[in-house]
Design an enzyme around this catalytic site. Structure first.
Site, short mmCIF file in Angstrom:
data_model
loop_
_atom_site.label_atom_id
_atom_site.label_comp_id
_atom_site.label_asym_id
_atom_site.label_seq_id
_atom_site.Cartn_x
_atom_site.Cartn_y
_atom_site.Cartn_z
N GLY A 180 1.05 -1.16 0.15
CA GLY A 180 -0.13 -0.02 0.01
C GLY A 180 1.12 1.33 -0.11
O GLY A 180 0.59 2.31 0.43
N ALA A 181 2.10 1.35 -0.66
CA ALA A 181 3.29 2.12 -0.64
C ALA A 181 2.94 3.30 -1.14
O ALA A 181 3.45 4.26 -0.82
CB ALA A 181 4.49 1.63 -1.31
N GLY A 183 -0.20 4.52 -0.98
CA GLY A 183 -1.44 5.53 -0.20
C GLY A 183 -0.98 6.15 1.03
O GLY A 183 0.21 6.50 1.12
N MET A 226 -0.86 5.91 4.18
CA MET A 226 -0.14 5.79 5.21
C MET A 226 1.33 5.14 4.68
O MET A 226 2.40 4.99 5.27
CB MET A 226 -0.89 4.72 6.18
CG MET A 226 -2.05 5.13 6.94
SD MET A 226 -1.15 6.29 8.37
CE MET A 226 -0.58 4.99 9.32
N GLY A 275 -1.52 -3.00 9.29
CA GLY A 275 -2.12 -1.88 9.78
C GLY A 275 -3.55 -1.58 9.27
O GLY A 275 -4.31 -0.94 9.64
N HIS A 288 -13.25 9.95 12.20
CA HIS A 288 -12.29 9.90 11.25
C HIS A 288 -12.61 10.81 10.12
O HIS A 288 -13.77 11.29 9.76
CB HIS A 288 -12.19 8.65 10.82
CG HIS A 288 -11.48 7.46 11.92
ND1 HIS A 288 -11.94 7.23 12.91
CD2 HIS A 288 -10.14 7.38 11.76
CE1 HIS A 288 -11.00 6.58 13.70
NE2 HIS A 288 -9.84 6.63 12.86
N HIS A 289 -11.51 11.06 9.03
CA HIS A 289 -11.74 11.55 7.87
C HIS A 289 -12.79 10.94 6.92
O HIS A 289 -12.95 9.59 7.18
CB HIS A 289 -10.33 11.60 7.12
CG HIS A 289 -9.71 10.28 6.84
ND1 HIS A 289 -10.13 9.57 5.77
CD2 HIS A 289 -8.84 9.66 7.63
CE1 HIS A 289 -9.50 8.42 5.78
NE2 HIS A 289 -8.77 8.43 7.04
N LYS A 337 -12.39 7.23 5.13
CA LYS A 337 -12.45 6.05 5.59
C LYS A 337 -13.54 4.94 5.37
O LYS A 337 -14.69 5.33 5.51
CB LYS A 337 -12.29 6.04 7.40
CG LYS A 337 -11.82 4.94 7.92
CD LYS A 337 -11.71 5.25 9.60
CE LYS A 337 -11.28 3.85 10.38
NZ LYS A 337 -10.29 2.95 9.74
N GLY A 354 -10.94 0.30 13.60
CA GLY A 354 -10.21 -0.71 14.31
C GLY A 354 -10.13 -0.45 15.83
O GLY A 354 -10.17 -1.43 16.61
N THR A 355 -9.43 0.79 15.98
CA THR A 355 -9.34 1.29 17.39
C THR A 355 -10.58 1.08 18.27
O THR A 355 -10.38 0.92 19.52
CB THR A 355 -8.84 2.83 17.25
OG1 THR A 355 -7.65 2.55 16.54
CG2 THR A 355 -8.38 3.04 18.75
#
Ligand code: NAD
Length: 263
Positions: A11-12, A14, A16, A96, A152-153, A156, A162-163
């Site tokens: 997911g490089a 993206g 995150m 993640g 969240h933004h 999402k 998940g948190t």
């Protein structure tokens, strides 16, 4: 000098993933050996993150080079397959992506046990957020009435976060009694009272301008307690990512959450 930890980032391209490409520097003992994404294939990672990024081209899938770890911020639908491939190369997975199902967790556990390569699933890499969850767990022991509001933004995909799911699970395990609601509650609008995760109401807010925020609201007779964490920049997740990449090899099986490393 110690050998660099060889990492592939999934997911490089993206939001995150790009942060990870910038954060895992040779100066801190990391070597990014591959950057994987389904978009920007063939593009030099430095074009995405600037000249201090790694000198690798974005590739469509993981190759066969041995590695120490993958950091996966691609998509939950491919996380299990990615972990299986990483384990076959001798690499631990630090996942993640959020949105994994109970079946995915079962599959990940099986991969970790079969291969002997540890796997981490980390719902939140922000150290302050892990502390927020821990404090919520502590409070739940004494104040069982609690609701979670996560914000969240608007890009999402999954809700609740998940948190929030993990916080609710920790609260459910820690509280010694499930609170009794004194009246019959009627929802005039479906969802007004939030969704229940193991009996804990969770409310999800999605708005542009937000990044990742969570408030855990406790209420007892004559008092309330609010525990709040705000992620203000994606860079705030990177200390946790580095900690996991450095620590994962010393773990066993499937480990969920950074609390296992921090406490
Ligand atoms: P994003 O959409 O910006 O990035 C995801 C990237 O993955 C994209 O570049 C996309 O092209 C790529 N991708 C998607 N499916 C793929 C596939 N099958 N193969 C290869 N690449 C694929 O999303 P983001 O904001 O970077 O978030 C990524 C994930 O990380 C989400 O699940 C998000 O909820 C989660 N997240 C977790 C934390 C945490 O602390 N654990 C923090 C922020 C975001």
């Amino acid at each position: 000098m110690e050998q660099a930890i060889r990492v592939a980032v999934l997911g490089a391209a993206g939001r995150m993933g790009k942060e990870v490409l910038k954060a895992l520097t040779p100066a801190e003992g990391f070597e990014i050996i591959a950057a994987v994404d389904r978009v920007s294939v063939g593009v030099d990672a430095r074009e995405l993150v600037g000249p201090t990024g790694p000198a690798v081209l974005i590739q469509e899938s993981l190759g066969d080079e041995p590695l120490d770890a993958i950091v996966d911020f691609s998509h939950y639908t491919v996380a299990v397959a990615n972990a299986r491939k990483a384990a076959s190369l001798g690499g631990s997975s630090i996942i993640g992506c959020t949105g994994l199902s109970p079946t995915d967790f079962g599959d990940l556990e099986a991969i970790a046990l079969e291969t002997g390569v540890p796997i981490m699933v980390v719902p939140n890499f922000a150290i302050g957020a892990v502390l927020m969850m821990k404090f919520a767990e502590m409070a739940a022991k004494w104040i069982p009435n609690v609701e979670i509001i996560e914000l969240h933004h608007d890009r999402k995909e999954d809700a609740p976060s998940g948190t929030a799911m993990r916080t609710a699970e920790m609260i459910a395990e820690a509280r010694q009694r499930v609170p009794v609601i004194p009246v019959h509650q009627t929802e005039k609008v479906e969802g007004a009272l939030g969704g229940k995760v193991q009996g804990v109401p969770v409310h999800s807010v999605r708005l542009p301008g937000l990044l990742a925020h969570q408030q855990v609201l406790f209420g007892g007779p004559g008092e309330t307690l609010t525990i709040r964490h705000d992620s203000l920049d994606r860079a705030g997740f990177m200390e946790g990512v580095k900690l996991c990449v450095r620590s994962v090899k010393s773990l066993n099986g499937l480990v969920v959450g950074m609390d296992k490393i921090l406490f």
